[in-house]
Every structure is written in C-alpha cells, then in structure tokens.
Design an enzyme around this catalytic site. Sequence first.
Site, PDB file in Angstrom:
ATOM      1  CD  GLU A 148      13.104   7.457  -3.609  1.00  0.00           C
ATOM      2  OE1 GLU A 148      12.147   6.804  -4.049  1.00  0.00           O
ATOM      3  OE2 GLU A 148      14.227   6.961  -3.377  1.00  0.00           O
ATOM      4  CG  HIS A 157      11.933   3.809  -2.073  1.00  0.00           C
ATOM      5  ND1 HIS A 157      11.614   4.077  -3.385  1.00  0.00           N
ATOM      6  CD2 HIS A 157      11.446   2.568  -1.811  1.00  0.00           C
ATOM      7  CE1 HIS A 157      10.953   3.050  -3.901  1.00  0.00           C
ATOM      8  NE2 HIS A 157      10.843   2.125  -2.967  1.00  0.00           N
ATOM      9  CB  CYS A 201      12.712  -0.095  -4.936  1.00  0.00           C
ATOM     10  SG  CYS A 201      11.466  -1.194  -4.236  1.00  0.00           S
TER      11      CYS A 201
END
Length: 612
Positions: free
Chosen positions: A532, A530, A403
Amino acid sequence: MKMKYVVVSGGVVSGLGKGVTASSIGAVLMGCGLRVTTIKIDPYLNTDAGTMSPFEHGEVFVLEDGGEADLDLGNYERFLDIKLTRDHNITTGKVYQAVIDKERRGDYLGKTVQVVPHITDEIQDWIERVAVKPVDGKEGPPDVCVIELGGTIGDIESMPFIEALGQFSYRVGTGNFCLVHVSLVPVLNVVGEQKTKPTQHSVRGLRGLGLAPDILACRSTEPLEEHVAAKLSQFCHVPISNIVNLHDVSNIWHIPLLLRDQKAHEAILKVLDLQRIGKVPREPKLAEWTERANKLDKLKTPVKIAMVGKYTSLSDSYLSVQKALLHASVAMERKLVVEWVCSCDLEDSAAKETPEAHQKAWKLLKGAGGVLVPGGFGDRGVQGKILAAKYARENNVPYLGICLGMQVAVIEFARSVMKLSGANSTEFDPATPSPCVIFMPEGSKTQMGATMRLGSRRTYFLGNNCKSSKLYGNASSVDERHRHRYEVNPEIVPELEKAGLSFVGKDESGRRMEIIEIPNHDFFIGAQFHPEFKSRPGKPSPLFLGLVAAASGQLDLLLQRSCGIASLNSTPRCTTNGTVVPPVKKPYTAVKKKPLKSLVNGYYANSNGIQI
C-alpha cells in the site's frame, strides 16, 4: 534559480486537512512545470512515529529508506508521485537530539546552548539541507519546497518551529517565502451564518508570533460567501485575491482543481516571483487530475471489501490501505465500499460478551466480495483475523493478507489443513509447539524504535506461473517496503508446501518468505511487505488491483493482459508503484543454507463506504 519555500500552517482546530492542502498546492505547482519537494514538521518529542499507537497518531507511513513517518508524508508521495526520506520528516526529538550531539562533541565552543539561536538555527539548517534533495528521480535540486507545520498555531510545542520559520523568512529573503495559513470558517446552527472570528483570532496569534500570512486557505462545509471573504480580507490584512476557499468536496482529488479554479497558483507564484517562464504566464496542467476526480464521482457499480483489523475505530490507522484500495477500484471502474470489521468482534468470546457486535461483524464479512487483513502488532484481535482468513480460504472468497495478514493466513493453514492445533506465532505464544512465525534472528527485543526490518527490500518470484508475478507484469523480482519484527519460520515451509500452500516470493537468501498463494483458490495472496505504501492514484498497487478485480469478477480479464497492471480502458504498461526489476535470463534459484532453528480521524467502524 534560488530555492522557493511555501509554508502551510493551521489554526483554530486540528484535523483541518493541512496535509491534503499542502499536497494539493504541490500538485498545482507541479502542474505549472515546477519541481516540488515537501517537508513535514511534527512538534512532538518522539524521534519518529515508529513507536506511536495507531489510535494516537493514525498509521505509520514507511518511506523507501526505512524511515517511519507521519501519515502526511504518504499524502505527499501519493499526490506528487515522489519518494521522500526520513529527513523529510522533522520532529522536535530529532532536532533536540542533533543539537545535544553537537554540544557533546563541543561544536558550540563552550557557549550556553539555548532554544534561540541553537535550536532555531538547527531547524533552519535542516530545512535548507533537505530541501535541495531530489525526490522525483531527476538530477539537481527541486524548485519549490512545500513545508507543512504540524499542530495548531498557539500550541506550546510548536513555538521553536514558528520562531525558526520567522527567522527563516528573513534568511531566504523576499520573493522566496510564502506562508499559507489554513483556518476554519464554521457555521453555528443557531445563527446559520459563516463566522470569521475564529480565523481572525488565529491570524492575530500568528502575527503576534512574527509571521504574517500571504494567503488564507479557509476551510468550510459550503462555499465561502463573498461578504465573508471581504470581511476576512479587511480584518486579516490579506488581499481578497489571496483568500482561497477549501469547502467540502465529493473526493479529495478535487482539491487541486479547487485551488486552480480560484487562481491560488497565481497568488502563490506572485509571492514567490515565479509568475512567468520568460514572457509566458505559468498555467497549471491538471488534465489527469480532472479526469481522475470526475471518474471517481461517476462510478456506480459497487465492490465491497471487508477490512478486518484491530484499529478500525480510527480509519486513519489504515489510511494507505484505504487509498490503495481506492486507486485499484478506480482502475477497475468500481465504486469502493469498505466494510469495517473489528477483528475482536469475530472471535468466539465476542459471541457471549457482545452478541450483537459479533453477529454484525460476521454479517459484514460474509456480505463482502473480498477480504483484506492488514498489519498490526500484539495478540488482541488476532484470533478474529485467523477466523477471517479461514472463512476466505474455505469459501473461495478473494483474500489479501498484508504483513500480519499473511502470518495469520499461514497460522490458520497450519491449524486447519495440517491439523497442528497448537500452531501459532512466537509473538503471541512464545511456548507454541508449532512455531509458524518466529522473531527475526537479527531483531532487538530491548530497543523498540527503528529496530524492525524497514524500508525497501527486494522480493524474488519463484517462477512466473503464480498470480502475484503476473500482476507485477511477469517480473522476476520487485522492490516493496517492509515493516515487521516477525517472519514465517523457514523450518516449517516444506511441510506447508506439501500441504498445498505455495511460497511464491522470497528474499535474496531464499530464507525469508515474502509472498504466499493457494494455487487452487480464486485469489488467496499474502505478502510480508506493505504494497500500500507505493500505490499511487495513476499507478495502483498490483496486489490491491488483483484483490479488487477478483472481488468484482474481473481477475481473469486482468491476468490476460500482457502486464496485468493497467486499468481496463488504458494502454497496458509495465511501470507500477512497486519497483519492478527487468526479467533476467536465468530464473531465480533459492540459495541452499542450513535450516534456522526455531526461535483517523473522525471516521468510525462500519461506515457506509470509504472516506476519501
């Protein structure tokens, strides 16, 4: 089968690990062959966690549908490998808003709207409505719903929820409701013995509010002594077989095993009347958890990753990033060591104001095998992130920017390589002469909550020669979760590409830049999304896997595999945490359009290794 409910509450102090306990209970019940869903109740007045500071509340976990939720929903998704929705996070703000909306419509037929019964009924209706939603990709409702009640028993903001859950236990009936109370059994250094009084008072308070615990989950640093468990059973009116000890362990993947070894599943299943499938007792199958937990304990060879962020004083601010790194390091058979680097300490101003912190930050950065710059908002510490990206680019150090981490990499490239000294984001300098990053055209500058580009979006790879595509198994496109207001300015992209920065992933319009790479760098990747949030213990995020592999000298081996996403000692597979879309016959071609005009709690920085 009628829906079964397991409620997890907490007492004495916050931060005991109710979220991990609830997740572990779900994992054990899943191991028993049951389909499990989860709900998190947060008593705060915010509608969601989207506008909260990471220092206040830890990270904001983004769900598939764009919901901005408490980080515990991330624990649920990782432990149970499920996909939750925004409705699985109940807040006081959401409940009161729903009731007020009904009152304005006249749904209550002129009655006086009160906490009881209107707020409490709304909470119960919400739970029943959401509990039946399938979250595991299968059809039909789940078997068990695990509900975590945030906060601590006795908090004034929790009272409506406790009253609602008391009523709910009668609504669903005996055999369908199980209350697990997580409490602390501390050891005072002066006395040196485990004290039961805090838990006794917590249970007494819970009973006074109309709820009686079926199971006690006692948190302690060391295993609970037998006479202490007997005392708790006597004074809390809970059978000793229903007292579970959750003592400190080497890693949280041991918690489901701890529950199994103490027969917690038997106690829960007995309360819920689910002990058997026909005449066969339910026994949890947790072979994968056992292998995973033991493997993590045995890892010896370290891999150091410098986490360059602005919220490093609270590691929960980057919880999902930590977990994604952990998943990747276990897959690559490396012991993860996270070096926390405060981006502010890397800046030139810090050399004058805090020279020791400045020197230490740079030492940590230069001693790491890879650099990760996560997301963030605001201009504080951004220059330090830019310097970290520059160091990684110029010294061929593996780099992953997420990001804002991708955006600062673009800004640094424009400044250093293209010699655009004034290059910046309009977030940090609205009057910048070279706007590399701009506000999204459809964004709102007046409404803060839920106005970003949120949730799962599709990214198309421009060819399959880039490292990113190979890491995702040579996929033509991939679905990942987003949370941002600013994006790379498409007008400057041609110049950046001429200078050597490749934009290898874009959205369906071809106007939004999703992934960048530097082709002649060993590993330099930035992602607007993102990754993750979709990493799982058994299915690590491909980009995190690539970073850890590059940092440990294994990237070539990883990329040589057919899919590039499996651990080194497992069979290659093409299923990942990022939803991979099957290859199409025709390669993706960007649509030509007219150019747009410019527009954690308790762990602290620089700890020795990752907290898990």
